[in-house]
Scaffold this motif. Structure first.
Motif, PDB file in Angstrom:
ATOM      1  N   ASN A   1       0.835  -1.200   0.000  1.00 23.48           N
ATOM      2  CA  ASN A   1       0.000   0.000   0.000  1.00 23.48           C
ATOM      3  C   ASN A   1       0.873   1.254   0.000  1.00 23.48           C
ATOM      4  O   ASN A   1       0.623   2.200  -0.755  1.00 23.48           O
ATOM      5  N   MET A   2       1.902   1.260   0.821  1.00 24.86           N
ATOM      6  CA  MET A   2       2.800   2.409   0.895  1.00 24.86           C
ATOM      7  C   MET A   2       3.498   2.621  -0.449  1.00 24.86           C
ATOM      8  O   MET A   2       3.581   3.752  -0.943  1.00 24.86           O
ATOM      9  N   LYS A   3       3.984   1.559  -1.063  1.00 22.32           N
ATOM     10  CA  LYS A   3       4.632   1.671  -2.375  1.00 22.32           C
ATOM     11  C   LYS A   3       3.658   2.248  -3.404  1.00 22.32           C
ATOM     12  O   LYS A   3       4.043   3.091  -4.220  1.00 22.32           O
ATOM     13  N   ASN A   4       2.434   1.793  -3.374  1.00 22.45           N
ATOM     14  CA  ASN A   4       1.424   2.281  -4.308  1.00 22.45           C
ATOM     15  C   ASN A   4       1.162   3.776  -4.105  1.00 22.45           C
ATOM     16  O   ASN A   4       1.103   4.541  -5.071  1.00 22.45           O
ATOM     17  N   ILE A   5       1.045   4.199  -2.870  1.00 19.66           N
ATOM     18  CA  ILE A   5       0.808   5.617  -2.572  1.00 19.66           C
ATOM     19  C   ILE A   5       1.995   6.460  -3.033  1.00 19.66           C
ATOM     20  O   ILE A   5       1.813   7.506  -3.661  1.00 19.66           O
ATOM     21  N   ILE A   6       3.200   6.017  -2.745  1.00 20.10           N
ATOM     22  CA  ILE A   6       4.398   6.759  -3.159  1.00 20.10           C
ATOM     23  C   ILE A   6       4.442   6.871  -4.683  1.00 20.10           C
ATOM     24  O   ILE A   6       4.741   7.933  -5.232  1.00 20.10           O
ATOM     25  N   HIS A   7       4.118   5.799  -5.370  1.00 17.37           N
ATOM     26  CA  HIS A   7       4.089   5.827  -6.834  1.00 17.37           C
ATOM     27  C   HIS A   7       3.043   6.833  -7.330  1.00 17.37           C
ATOM     28  O   HIS A   7       3.317   7.616  -8.243  1.00 17.37           O
ATOM     29  N   ARG A   8       1.883   6.825  -6.729  1.00 16.85           N
ATOM     30  CA  ARG A   8       0.813   7.749  -7.135  1.00 16.85           C
ATOM     31  C   ARG A   8       1.185   9.209  -6.871  1.00 16.85           C
ATOM     32  O   ARG A   8       0.777  10.094  -7.615  1.00 16.85           O
ATOM     33  N   LEU A   9       1.962   9.455  -5.811  1.00 15.64           N
ATOM     34  CA  LEU A   9       2.331  10.835  -5.460  1.00 15.64           C
ATOM     35  C   LEU A   9       3.179  11.515  -6.537  1.00 15.64           C
ATOM     36  O   LEU A   9       3.271  12.737  -6.559  1.00 15.64           O
ATOM     37  N   LYS A  10       3.769  10.736  -7.411  1.00 14.09           N
ATOM     38  CA  LYS A  10       4.557  11.325  -8.498  1.00 14.09           C
ATOM     39  C   LYS A  10       3.671  12.092  -9.472  1.00 14.09           C
ATOM     40  O   LYS A  10       4.126  13.021 -10.128  1.00 14.09           O
TER      41      LYS A  10
END
Length: 121
Positions: free
Chosen positions: A27-36
Motif C-alpha cells: 500500500n505504501m509503495k502504491n501511494i508513493i508511486h501515485r504521489l509522483k
C-alpha cells in the motif's frame, strides 16, 4: 485523490520498504508511486496509509494520541493547511529542511517506533 495525515509526509520521505506487513508495504509503495503524478490533501483523520495499518482497529487508531501529536507538530513546522491540495514535489524541500535539522525532526518523530530507520537514512 490521495488523503494523508501530516506526519505521513515524513514516513513517505524515509520509506525503504519496511512495514507492519506485506499489505502495508505494498500500500505504501502504491501511494508513493501515485504521489509522483497526483496531488494529495492533508487530513486530520485516518488516511490512505492508515487503511492498511494494524494499529487501525474498527476505524480507530490505537496510537491516536501519539500520531495526533506528530501531526500537529508537522502542521506547525511545514506550515500546512488541512483540506488544501498539495503536490509532494512542492513540499520536498521543506521536508528535507526539517529532516536535516535533527532537533526539528525529533520534535515530530522522536518516539516513533520506526525512528531508527529514519535516523539511519
Amino acid at each position: 485523490m490521495i488523503y494523508l495525515r501530516p506526519h505521513h509526509l515524513f514516513c513517505i520521505y524515509h520509506f525503504v520498504g519496511y512495514g507492519y506487513s506485506e499489505t502495508f508495504v505494498n500500500n505504501m509503495k502504491n501511494i508513493i508511486h501515485r504521489l509522483k503524478n497526483e496531488q494529495f490533501i492533508i487530513v486530520n483523520r485516518n488516511d490512505n496509509i492508515c487503511s492498511s495499518c494494524p494499529n487501525l482497529i474498527n476505524e480507530k487508531c490505537k496510537t491516536f494520541d501519539k500520531v495526533n501529536r506528530f501531526d500537529q507538530k508537522t502542521m506547525e513546522l511545514l506550515k500546512l493547511d488541512y483540506q488544501t491540495p498539495y503536490s509532494y514535489i512542492e513540499l520536498i524541500e521543506k521536508i528535507k529542511n526539517i529532516v536535516n535539522d535533527e532537533q526539528l525532526f525529533n520534535q515530530v518523530c522522536l518516539d516513533c517506533e520506526w525512528g531508527n530507520i529514519c535516523h539511519k537514512k
